[in-house]
Design an enzyme around this catalytic site. Structure first.
Site, short mmCIF file in Angstrom:
data_model
loop_
_atom_site.label_atom_id
_atom_site.label_comp_id
_atom_site.label_asym_id
_atom_site.label_seq_id
_atom_site.Cartn_x
_atom_site.Cartn_y
_atom_site.Cartn_z
N ARG A 57 34.98 -28.41 -4.20
CA ARG A 57 35.06 -28.53 -5.66
C ARG A 57 34.70 -29.94 -6.08
O ARG A 57 35.10 -30.91 -5.46
CB ARG A 57 36.46 -28.19 -6.16
N VAL A 58 33.92 -30.02 -7.18
CA VAL A 58 33.67 -31.30 -7.85
C VAL A 58 34.02 -31.10 -9.32
O VAL A 58 34.05 -29.98 -9.82
CB VAL A 58 32.20 -31.77 -7.69
N SER A 59 34.27 -32.20 -10.02
CA SER A 59 34.74 -32.11 -11.40
C SER A 59 33.61 -32.02 -12.43
O SER A 59 33.77 -31.39 -13.46
CB SER A 59 35.62 -33.31 -11.74
N THR A 60 32.48 -32.68 -12.16
CA THR A 60 31.40 -32.72 -13.15
C THR A 60 30.07 -32.34 -12.53
O THR A 60 29.90 -32.41 -11.31
CB THR A 60 31.26 -34.12 -13.77
N GLN A 88 28.24 -34.60 -10.04
CA GLN A 88 28.74 -34.75 -8.68
C GLN A 88 28.23 -33.60 -7.82
O GLN A 88 27.83 -32.56 -8.35
CB GLN A 88 30.27 -34.77 -8.68
#
Length: 197
Positions: A9-12, A15
């Site tokens: 998982r990445v936030s944005t 990324q």
């Protein structure tokens, strides 16, 4: 026979999850591409509300193994991570976290590690709140004004255009600001008139 899954998982959107995939491969785990779930979603969203994580849960079965590179991939805080791990453990899924030396979080040692990390996180949060409150108290005692500075120039500009019988929408367009900003400064007329006297 157990299967190994990887949750990245990445936030944005700026990324990328490739680093997480490479990190897992470097640790010696062989995860088939079809069992890698990658998701771009904020860490503030709980695991149970993430579409990619739900897809992962639908595919996994008892005795499967889930790998994450760090605990924060699983949840937004210690409580969320603990609930997610407990849910996975209840369905017979083991969870390995590379950042914790690949420990199985559903094992006795993993549970103890989770408890220690949760206690540390809670302690740090309490310290942060305490420091913030002390800083605010000190600033008030020193007579400092807290919060955003007053936007007097915006109030003056709005009031000048209001005095020319422009509507709020016209003022927003003229000043290139949002209607909510105009409304905040619209009824400050008395202060504007007094400041001009």
């Amino acid at each position: 026979m157990s299967r190994t899954f990887l949750y990245c998982r990445v936030s944005t959107s700026g990324q990328f999850t490739e680093n997480q995939v490479q990190e897992v491969k470097a640790a010696g785990f062989d995860v088939q591409a079809s069992r890698v779930i990658e998701e771009t979603i904020s860490g503030s969203t709980t695991a149970k509300e993430r579409p990619g994580f739900q897809k992962l849960l639908d595919r996994m079965e008892s005795s499967d193994v889930l790998i994450v590179t760090k605990l924060d991939r699983l949840g937004r805080n210690a409580m969320d991570v603990r609930q997610t791990v407990e849910h996975l453990a209840a369905t017979g899924i083991r969870v390995h976290c590379l950042a914790l030396g690949g420990v199985d979080l559903t094992s006795a040692a993993g549970k103890m590690t989770m408890q220690v990390l949760g206690a540390v996180a809670e302690f740090e949060r309490d310290l942060l709140i305490e420091r913030t409150q002390s800083g605010l108290k000190r600033a008030r005692a020193e007579g400092k004004r807290l919060g955003r500075p007053e936007a007097k120039a915006t109030t003056d500009a709005v009031q000048k255009l209001k005095a020319r019988d422009m509507t709020q929408i016209e003022v927003a367009s003229e000043l290139n600001i949002g209607i909510a900003t105009v409304k905040r400064h619209w009824n400050k007329g008395k202060a504007f008139i007094l400041s001009q006297a």
